[in-house]
Motif scaffolding. Structure first.
Motif, PDB file in Angstrom:
ATOM      1  N   HIS A 116      -2.777   6.179  13.851  1.00 41.21           N
ATOM      2  CA  HIS A 116      -2.564   5.247  12.742  1.00 41.21           C
ATOM      3  C   HIS A 116      -3.829   5.315  11.901  1.00 41.21           C
ATOM      4  N   ILE A 117      -3.697   5.301  10.558  1.00 42.24           N
ATOM      5  CA  ILE A 117      -4.890   5.540   9.754  1.00 42.24           C
ATOM      6  C   ILE A 117      -5.897   4.406   9.813  1.00 42.24           C
ATOM      7  N   ILE A 118      -5.453   3.175  10.071  1.00 43.01           N
ATOM      8  CA  ILE A 118      -6.464   2.126  10.183  1.00 43.01           C
ATOM      9  C   ILE A 118      -6.627   1.597  11.605  1.00 43.01           C
TER      10      ILE A 118
ATOM     11  N   GLU B  77       1.661  10.759  -8.190  1.00 39.65           N
ATOM     12  CA  GLU B  77       1.483   9.336  -7.909  1.00 39.65           C
ATOM     13  C   GLU B  77       0.984   9.064  -6.489  1.00 39.65           C
ATOM     14  N   MET B  78       1.216  10.039  -5.594  1.00 37.93           N
ATOM     15  CA  MET B  78       0.733   9.857  -4.220  1.00 37.93           C
ATOM     16  C   MET B  78      -0.790   9.775  -4.191  1.00 37.93           C
ATOM     17  N   LEU B  79      -1.431  10.324  -5.230  1.00 38.69           N
ATOM     18  CA  LEU B  79      -2.899  10.312  -5.264  1.00 38.69           C
ATOM     19  C   LEU B  79      -3.449   8.917  -5.578  1.00 38.69           C
ATOM     20  N   ARG B  80      -2.569   7.971  -5.841  1.00 32.54           N
ATOM     21  CA  ARG B  80      -3.058   6.590  -5.981  1.00 32.54           C
ATOM     22  C   ARG B  80      -3.345   5.950  -4.632  1.00 32.54           C
ATOM     23  N   CYS B  81      -2.853   6.579  -3.568  1.00 31.79           N
ATOM     24  CA  CYS B  81      -2.906   5.975  -2.221  1.00 31.79           C
ATOM     25  C   CYS B  81      -4.329   5.591  -1.837  1.00 31.79           C
ATOM     26  N   ILE B  82      -4.494   4.360  -1.337  1.00 29.08           N
ATOM     27  CA  ILE B  82      -5.807   3.910  -0.895  1.00 29.08           C
ATOM     28  C   ILE B  82      -5.886   3.832   0.636  1.00 29.08           C
ATOM     29  N   ARG B  83      -4.925   4.435   1.323  1.00 30.70           N
ATOM     30  CA  ARG B  83      -4.948   4.540   2.778  1.00 30.70           C
ATOM     31  C   ARG B  83      -5.014   3.178   3.470  1.00 30.70           C
ATOM     32  N   CYS B  84      -4.178   2.252   2.979  1.00 31.34           N
ATOM     33  CA  CYS B  84      -4.204   0.918   3.575  1.00 31.34           C
ATOM     34  C   CYS B  84      -3.331   0.846   4.817  1.00 31.34           C
ATOM     35  N   GLY B  85      -2.321   1.702   4.888  1.00 29.54           N
ATOM     36  CA  GLY B  85      -1.461   1.718   6.065  1.00 29.54           C
ATOM     37  C   GLY B  85      -0.291   0.749   6.010  1.00 29.54           C
ATOM     38  N   ALA B  86      -0.125   0.015   4.904  1.00 30.71           N
ATOM     39  CA  ALA B  86       0.961  -0.973   4.839  1.00 30.71           C
ATOM     40  C   ALA B  86       2.328  -0.304   5.001  1.00 30.71           C
ATOM     41  N   CYS B  87       2.504   0.857   4.354  1.00 31.24           N
ATOM     42  CA  CYS B  87       3.807   1.522   4.440  1.00 31.24           C
ATOM     43  C   CYS B  87       4.105   1.927   5.885  1.00 31.24           C
ATOM     44  N   ILE B  88       3.054   2.300   6.615  1.00 23.50           N
ATOM     45  CA  ILE B  88       3.217   2.685   8.021  1.00 23.50           C
ATOM     46  C   ILE B  88       3.623   1.453   8.837  1.00 23.50           C
TER      47      ILE B  88
ATOM     48  N   CYS C 127       3.771  -1.293  -0.740  1.00 23.57           N
ATOM     49  CA  CYS C 127       2.647  -0.451  -1.152  1.00 23.57           C
ATOM     50  C   CYS C 127       1.855  -1.118  -2.276  1.00 23.57           C
ATOM     51  N   PRO C 128       0.576  -1.402  -2.040  1.00 24.30           N
ATOM     52  CA  PRO C 128      -0.204  -2.098  -3.065  1.00 24.30           C
ATOM     53  C   PRO C 128      -0.356  -1.262  -4.332  1.00 24.30           C
ATOM     54  N   MET C 129      -0.240   0.052  -4.206  1.00 18.30           N
ATOM     55  CA  MET C 129      -0.432   0.918  -5.360  1.00 18.30           C
ATOM     56  C   MET C 129       0.909   1.306  -5.986  1.00 18.30           C
ATOM     57  N   ARG C 130       1.971   0.646  -5.537  1.00 16.58           N
ATOM     58  CA  ARG C 130       3.319   0.857  -6.058  1.00 16.58           C
ATOM     59  C   ARG C 130       3.685   2.347  -6.123  1.00 16.58           C
TER      60      ARG C 130
ATOM     61  N   PRO D 172       6.079   5.306  -5.357  1.00 21.15           N
ATOM     62  CA  PRO D 172       7.515   5.402  -5.074  1.00 21.15           C
ATOM     63  C   PRO D 172       7.788   6.345  -3.902  1.00 21.15           C
ATOM     64  N   LEU D 173       7.440   5.910  -2.706  1.00 19.38           N
ATOM     65  CA  LEU D 173       7.559   6.784  -1.535  1.00 19.38           C
ATOM     66  C   LEU D 173       8.992   7.265  -1.285  1.00 19.38           C
ATOM     67  N   PRO D 174       9.999   6.372  -1.330  1.00 20.64           N
ATOM     68  CA  PRO D 174      11.367   6.865  -1.090  1.00 20.64           C
ATOM     69  C   PRO D 174      11.777   7.938  -2.100  1.00 20.64           C
TER      70      PRO D 174
HETATM   71  S1  SF4 Z   1       1.119   1.514   1.413  1.00 18.40           S
HETATM   72 FE1  SF4 Z   1       0.713   2.811  -0.377  1.00 18.40          FE
HETATM   73  S2  SF4 Z   1      -1.512   2.792  -0.584  1.00 18.40           S
HETATM   74 FE2  SF4 Z   1      -1.067   2.025   1.462  1.00 18.40          FE
HETATM   75  S3  SF4 Z   1      -1.170   3.843   2.796  1.00 18.40           S
HETATM   76 FE3  SF4 Z   1       0.979   3.615   2.188  1.00 18.40          FE
HETATM   77  S4  SF4 Z   1       1.163   4.877   0.357  1.00 18.40           S
HETATM   78 FE4  SF4 Z   1      -1.014   4.565   0.678  1.00 18.40          FE
END
Ligand code: SF4
Lengths: 474, 232
Positions: A150-152, A310-321, A374-377, A379-381
């Motif tokens: 898990h990233i965090i 848009e995936m490059l907005r990811c801040i690696r928060c792990g919420a989506c996981i 996703c805090p950075m909105r 569009p993963l799906p």
């Molecule tokens: S929720 Fe969004 S910002 Fe956070 S890890 Fe997943 S894709 Fe990245």
């Protein structure tokens, strides 16, 4: 890091039968997701902050060349050095060269996902150094020679017994009969062992949560404080950061910080947020003599020019996981590489190649919770669907699936025929399954019925229901 | 090395489908950096009165396991430090930063309290430092590195006591940046390290059990001193 994403289905089968993993995963739903919701509810501006955070990153990506140059200029002005690397090999070589120059033996490390991408530990070991992970979770999995799950929360898949066993195997200088059954005892032991490593290390390697173009600062966020010891005690600091980590100003950093911890752990802010700029100043009593930043592309530029920008907005928060039902069932290791969950299913094919990770975009129910949180909105799906489309166009989807889809598409072009076919299908299935209300097996649907029953249709087709409903409303 | 840089930058421009930025765009971006704008600022940190601001800071600090003690003036600081050590069964010895803030403190007021100057050492049990600001929004302390405030004091000893003049409490992160820009600057004068500290160190890496004192301090105690203007 070597990927096992190719054997995804085997990984999944193993994960589903791993009892310890399933116990660890069962703890998930009451943890992060609940805390995130409470934190978001406590901040009325949370959604507005997400919009701002997204806009900041979009702006940066649009002008990435400018901001990187500007960041470099500021780092140099403060006495630091920036190293530009396009791929993992270049970054590893640069890293080893810097450690050699520093005359290092022990190298302490704070958790870095880009570090995992390029396999920093393996490369340092091969070059004869002793890398020591200092985040407690990373330290545990380093001892077990596993990747993070898990990233965090890298060791979230383990039980305390497994942690104790790893400590007993590694810390052989400690008495065998010491008590080691409670997490607190394990923490105390790790803290003491890692303190010694800190004091003996000559290089500290960290990642960066953000790079601030305005000031040339790197921003690091931890709860333990390990990144701060890593970047203060050893005489040489090396930061590895991927190029999309830039934000323009300190104000922009503050906005992203407001959504980062809330999305990740449900904290309003992580315990330690540190802005570090250059090496030790004249008169300072501590801090490194040298400050290096390795700016690494490793596939980002390619993504920048693709529909996955848009995936490059990811801040690696792990919420989506944390909110992903598939992750919740199989954990992180099954994904086979550094990342996991929805963000992993998008990032892994992009970074190591779509052919290496064909199953990942399909390992999603497309329920949409990831995009919701996703805090950075991001569009993963939509991105997962795009990856699937590409597989279909490249002829990589299974023959039976393609065959079925083709016939369905043909049928759907004739609405009357479609209604007739689905209507009679529902009637027949409904009658056949009337007694039990479900089917245990079904020809051509073994993929579904292999793991669960297929409910028998009850009543009408969707279209019949819809027509009736419309009539009622009017 | 320099060609790695060129390759990377031109790769980015190719991906963005454009060449180098024109002068006007660069000037606009430069302005955005020169005159930073605030984004959305939560109402939560913006308090109507000083009293509400201090109360807000204390509430948020306590939520994250920071203990806060209010003192009517500088006179009480030495005794408060000695009391804290006693309450937690710690030796009457502290590592103190040479921060200018402490010129106001008479350490001998607490008989028997031993003061050690200089950077933190591995065996220290407690440190006393100043803080540049307290941020009410999340009960966060903002500490700057410098000759009188070495960073390791904030991390090595398991107990960290922070002396914070009430006048240094601000509402939001933006307020803290604003003060830093006005007083210290974010140019070459900006200190090497800015620490935002929100509670004592913690981890939940073993079975998601929350434990305090992972690498940094196990206890974080704030002495909020009234009537004091910051010595900075
Ligand atoms: S929720 Fe969004 S910002 Fe956070 S890890 Fe997943 S894709 Fe990245």
């Amino acid at each position: 890091m070597q990927s096992t994403a190719r054997r995804f289905t085997t990984n999944v089968r193993e994960a589903l039968h791993d009892d310890k993993l399933q116990v660890a995963l069962a703890r998930f739903p009451d943890g992060f997701p609940v805390k995130r919701r409470l934190a978001a509810e406590r901040l009325p501006e949370f959604d507005a902050l997400r919009d701002d955070a997204k806009a900041i990153k979009d702006h940066v990506l649009e002008h990435l060349d400018y901001y990187l140059e500007r960041f470099e200029a500021k780092v140099t002005e403060r006495g630091g050095r920036v190293h530009w690397c396009t791929d993992a090999d270049e970054a590893r070589q640069r890293l080893v060269a810097l450690c050699r120059e520093a005359g290092a033996t022990i190298v302490t490390k704070a958790k870095s996902m880009i570090g995992e991408e390029i396999g920093v530990n393996e490369c340092l070991e091969e070059a004869g150094f002793t890398p020591v992970e200092t985040d407690l979770g990373e330290y545990i999995i380093q001892l077990r020679r596993e990747p993070p799950s898990h990233i965090i929360a890298p060791a979230v898949h383990l039980s305390k017994d497994q942690v104790a066993a790893a400590f007993r195997a590694a810390h052989t200088d400690l008495p065998d009969d010491r008590p080691l059954s409670e997490p607190q005892e394990m923490l105390d032991e790790a803290r003491a062992v890692l303190r010694r490593a800190f004091l003996a290390s000559s290089v500290g390697i960290t990642g960066a949560n953000m790079l601030v173009a305005e000031t040339g600062s790197i921003v690091l966020v931890t709860n333990e404080g390990n990144a701060d010891l890593t970047q203060t005690i050893p005489p040489v600091q090396i930061v590895i950061a991927s190029i999309e980590k830039i934000v323009p100003t300190l104000e922009d950093a503050a906005t992203i910080l407001r959504v980062l911890a809330r999305s990740a752990t449900g904290q309003d802010l992580s315990v330690y947020t540190t802005f570090t700029t250059g090496p030790r100043r004249p008169g300072d009593l501590d801090g490194p003599e040298q400050f290096h930043v390795i700016l690494l592309d490793n596939g980002r530029t390619r993504m920048l020019g693709s529909e996955f920008r848009e995936m490059l907005r990811c801040i690696r928060c792990g919420a989506c996981i944390n909110h992903c039902p598939v992750y919740g069932a199989i954990g992180g290791h099954a994904y086979g590489w550094v990342y996991s969950g929805p963000m992993g299913a998008v990032l892994i094919p992009n970074l190591i190649g779509e052919d290496e990770a064909k199953d990942l975009p399909n390992a999603s129910t497309l329920c949409g919770r990831c995009e919701e949180v996703c805090p950075m909105r991001i569009p993963l799906p939509r991105m997962l669907r795009q990856l699937r489309d590409r597989q279909f166009e490249a002829g990589q989807t299974p023959a039976m699936f393609r065959f079925g889809l083709r016939w369905w598409a043909r049928l759907a072009r004739w609405p009357a025929l479609y209604r007739l076919a689905t209507g009679s299908g529902v009637r027949v299935l409904g009658r056949l399954g009337r007694r039990k209300g479900r089917f245990r097996t079904m020809p051509f649907a073994g993929g579904w019925t292999g793991a669960r029953d297929l409910p028998a249709p009850q009543g009408r087709t969707f279209q019949q229901w819809w027509t009736a409903e419309k009539g009622l409303r009017q | 090395m320099s060609d790695g840089r060129e390759r990377l930058l031109s790769g980015i421009r190719d991906s963005l489908g454009r060449g180098a930025l024109d002068a006007d765009t660069r000037a606009a971006l430069e302005r955005r950096l020169r005159f930073p704008r605030a984004n959305v600022v939560p109402a939560r940190g913006q308090h109507g009165s000083r009293d509400a601001l201090l109360a807000g800071f204390i509430t948020e600090a306590e939520r994250v396991n920071t203990s806060v003690q209010r003192l009517p003036g500088w006179d009480g600081v030495a005794t408060a430090v000695a009391d804290f050590l006693r309450a937690h069964n710690l030796p009457q010895r502290v590592r103190v930063a040479g921060d200018a803030l402490f010129k106001n403190v008479t350490w001998s007021a607490a008989g028997g309290l031993e003061i050690e100057a200089g950077p933190a050492e591995a065996a220290d049990t407690a440190s006393v430092t100043g803080a540049y600001a307290g941020i009410a929004e999340t009960g966060t302390l903002m500490l700057l590195s410098g000759p009188g405030s070495p960073t390791l004091l904030n991390f090595l000893p398991p107990n960290h006591i922070v002396v914070l003049p009430e006048a240094c409490v601000v509402g939001t992160y933006e307020d803290a940046w604003h003060r830093l820009r006005a007083e210290v600057g974010t140019g070459i004068a900006m200190p090497r390290v800015i620490n935002w500290i929100t509670g004592p160190s913690r981890t939940a890496d073993i079975e998601q059990t929350l434990l305090l004192g992972a690498h940094g301090p196990r206890r974080l105690h704030v002495l909020l001193v009234d009537g004091a203007s910051p010595a900075h």
